[in-house]
Design an enzyme around this catalytic site. Structure first.
Site, PDB file in Angstrom:
ATOM      1  N   ARG A  97       0.951  -1.054   0.033  1.00  0.00           N
ATOM      2  CA  ARG A  97      -0.075   0.118  -0.028  1.00  0.00           C
ATOM      3  C   ARG A  97       0.920   1.182  -0.016  1.00  0.00           C
ATOM      4  NH1 ARG A  97      -5.102   1.894  -0.902  1.00  0.00           N
ATOM      5  NH2 ARG A  97      -6.178   2.822   0.717  1.00  0.00           N
ATOM      6  N   THR A 376      -9.745  -0.126  -9.959  1.00  0.00           N
ATOM      7  CA  THR A 376      -8.822  -0.669  -9.278  1.00  0.00           C
ATOM      8  C   THR A 376      -8.883  -2.043 -10.119  1.00  0.00           C
ATOM      9  OG1 THR A 376      -9.250   0.371  -7.099  1.00  0.00           O
ATOM     10  CG2 THR A 376      -8.487  -1.975  -6.911  1.00  0.00           C
ATOM     11  N   THR A 394      -4.223  -0.712  -7.282  1.00  0.00           N
ATOM     12  CA  THR A 394      -5.037   0.507  -7.517  1.00  0.00           C
ATOM     13  C   THR A 394      -4.311   1.675  -7.525  1.00  0.00           C
ATOM     14  OG1 THR A 394      -7.072   1.532  -6.894  1.00  0.00           O
ATOM     15  CG2 THR A 394      -5.719   1.012  -5.209  1.00  0.00           C
ATOM     16  N   SER A 447      -7.886   0.829   3.470  1.00  0.00           N
ATOM     17  CA  SER A 447      -8.408   0.584   2.171  1.00  0.00           C
ATOM     18  C   SER A 447      -9.441  -0.488   2.533  1.00  0.00           C
ATOM     19  CB  SER A 447      -7.237  -0.251   1.366  1.00  0.00           C
ATOM     20  OG  SER A 447      -7.513  -1.057   0.363  1.00  0.00           O
ATOM     21  N   GLY A 468     -13.746  -1.469  -6.813  1.00  0.00           N
ATOM     22  CA  GLY A 468     -14.930  -0.958  -6.418  1.00  0.00           C
ATOM     23  C   GLY A 468     -14.976  -0.168  -5.419  1.00  0.00           C
ATOM     24  N   GLY A 469     -13.915   0.452  -4.622  1.00  0.00           N
ATOM     25  CA  GLY A 469     -13.763   1.223  -3.647  1.00  0.00           C
ATOM     26  C   GLY A 469     -14.553   0.544  -2.241  1.00  0.00           C
TER      27      GLY A 469
END
Ligand code: DON
Length: 566
Positions: A97, A376, A394, A447, A468-469
């Site tokens: 990340r 993403t 992403t 996240s 898709g968040g």
């Protein structure tokens, strides 16, 4: 390649096919399978598997290839997570990340009145977190690859695709044309993603990315130093400095991806392995499955009013916990044991009633910024040795902050928007947060990415994940339920229309054809509010199911995802 239908109860599937549109069968193979957001990338993975590489080698090659053929989310300028289960029976997760730069601070997106400045955390050099993908892919390959595939071989497909170009599809051409105005805001982006002659892209045009090819060659030659130090790092720093951003070459040099223990849980006779903090995905997935286990799901029927009511109530409670309790575990004490415990789940469901919706809270629904696209990408890989890898990467929203590093040819992320810029103010996905997810130097933003592996009898059974968040977690949840409870094959499971809710805003978001009119009426009568999901389709799940006789790949038809086996 042989095509098989992987059906548990064929009669049941026939009835289901009357409820939602029928789709193709899963792709079947015996020796290996890749399902990713791009056929080119899936084929790059298969190329590595055929050379004798394992699923981790393939995952690294797919990750780099996606940076070329899926530039909206595949990346070297962003980050992601990997969840893996090895042939030795070990599991690991790798957190690559992005991190907040050292000069980041809590109020960096607020004006003098303490209000959030629109778009600053999304479309500016200040939106950029320190990228993690290159370190992540190379670390996984070094530590868990087969040892038979060199770094040069891992990067070769990506370099080839970038240097020689690849013919774009009709859909991708349209996608680039729709975003022309966005690309024109940045010289670097324009020079690559707007055609030189100013004409619209069309199917069959070749997208060549020379600068990106050079960057990938540097990585191929020098490893992580080819990105985090030297020429590429200098170009990134220059790009950021010119736009008055804060990320520096020192931030890049200090970046490291991290192995973390997977979050684990069970659902019926299955074990769930998923991504822990700084993703909320795994913990929420397990919490929701734990809550659902107390209900007789099999009696409810796929997307019936009762089923959607129950999912919504469970999702509401889990996402409320997300907002309060979850953040980077290096900075915040996440109560993971509580969140994933069966006893806690039992206590959380005590006030669920089937006759009325629980109002989420008094806080009014957030109105996310007027941005209309997000991306993403997820890929799943299995090999013939028994390794399974699940990776989601992403740049945050589509093409990240829209800035291409000039001379290096890749987009930078806008992952900083995943922090809570101000308590209670929703981010682009309508998610709210508090102290746990506030901005601090070096911290990773919370996240929702949920790369997941489901084990049955101690061996990988299902590998999946989605973009898709905020909807990623509920997408993965529904795909698992589709297979385990509703007995769908993997292709049906990823294709079936979905719904989503997330505590705030207090709304059930629906996809086209996800719910019948009469179910909608029943839910409204119980006090729910329903609305079409603002971006149309929810998630793009790419999954693999491992059957007794081989692998079954399911690629989400919502995009150009491709299952390729051999
Ligand atoms: O990490 C997260 O949860 C988000 N940055 C993911 C963004 C995303 O999935 C956008 N895609 N559709």
């Amino acid at each position: 390649m042989k095509q098989h239908r992987f059906s548990f109860i064929p009669g049941f599937l026939f009835i289901l096919s009357l409820i939602y549109p029928a789709n193709q069968s899963p792709v079947y193979s015996k020796h290996g399978m890749v399902v990713s957001g791009s056929r080119w990338a899936s084929e790059a993975g298969i190329e590595i598997l055929k050379k004798g590489g394992n699923a981790v080698d393939a995952a690294a090659a797919i990750g780099f290839a996606l940076a070329v053929t899926y530039p909206q989310a595949g990346n070297i300028g962003g980050g992601g997570f990997m969840v893996a289960y090895t042939s030795k029976g070990e599991s690991f997760t790798l957190d690559f990340r992005e991190k907040a730069p050292e000069a980041a601070y809590r109020e960096m997106y607020l004006d003098e009145n303490g209000e959030v400045i629109e778009n600053l955390s999304l479309f500016s050099p200040l939106a950029v977190g320190v990228p993690g993908s290159v370190d992540g892919f190379l670390k996984a390959w070094r530590d868990y690859g087969s040892g038979k595939i060199s770094r040069r071989e891992i990067l070769a497909p990506a370099i080839r695709l970038a240097a020689r170009g690849f013919p774009i599809t009709y859909r991708f051409a349209g996608f680039l044309n729709d975003r022309r105005e966005f690309f024109e805001r940045d010289d670097g982006a324009r020079s690559i993603f707007v055609r030189k002659d100013g004409r619209p892209w069309k199917a069959g045009d070749r997208l060549v990315q020379k600068d990106l090819a050079r960057t990938l060659k540097r990585i191929s030659r020098l490893g992580r130093d080819g990105f985090y130090t030297g020429k590429v790092a200098e170009l990134i720093e220059k790009e950021i400095r010119e736009g008055n951003g804060i990320m520096t070459a020192r931030d890049l040099a200090r970046y490291e991806s991290k192995y973390r223990a997977p979050v684990t849980g069970t659902f019926r006779d299955l074990e769930i392995l998923s991504m822990g903090p700084p993703s909320s995905g795994g913990a929420l997935l397990i919490q929701m499955l734990n809550m659902l286990e107390y209900f007789r799901l099999d009696t409810l029927g796929w997307n019936s009013a009762d089923y959607i009511h129950l999912l919504t109530e469970v999702e509401r409670r889990a996402y409320a916990d997300r907002a309060e309790h979850m953040g980077d575990p290096d900075y915040w004490d996440v109560p993971l044991e509580m969140l994933t415990s069966k006893t806690y789940a039992k206590s959380r469901i005590q006030d669920i009633s089937f006759s009325r919706a629980t109002p989420s809270s008094e806080v009014s629904a957030g109105d996310p910024t007027a941005y209309e696209s997000r991306e993403t990408t997820h890929f799943s890989v299995v090999d013939r040795f028994g390794n399974a890898v699940s990776v989601t990467t992403t740049l945050n929203t589509s093409f990240g902050c829209g800035i291409v590093v000039e001379g290096a040819g890749f987009f930078l992320n806008n992952e900083m928007d995943d922090f809570s810029a101000k308590p209670g103010v929703p981010n682009v996905f309508g998610l709210v947060g508090k102290e746990a997810n506030s901005i601090q130097p070096g911290k990773r933003p919370l996240s929702s990415m949920s790369p997941t592996i489901v084990l049955k009898n101690g061996a990988p059974f299902m590998i999946l994940g989605s973009p898709g968040g905020a909807t990623i977690i509920t997408t993965v949840l529904q795909c698992i339920l589709n297979v385990v409870v509703h007995r769908m094959d993997i292709q049906e499971a990823v294709s079936a229309p979905r719904i989503h809710s997330q505590w705030l805003p207090d709304v059930i978001m629906t996809e086209p054809r996800s719910i019948s009119k009469d179910s909608e009426r029943i839910l409204v009568s119980r006090g729910h509010t329903l609305a079409p999901y603002r971006w149309g389709y929810i998630g793009q799940a790419n999954g693999i199911l491992i059957g007794k006789d081989g692998f079954y790949g399911g690629a989400d038809p919502r995009g150009e995802n491709a299952a390729v086996g051999y």
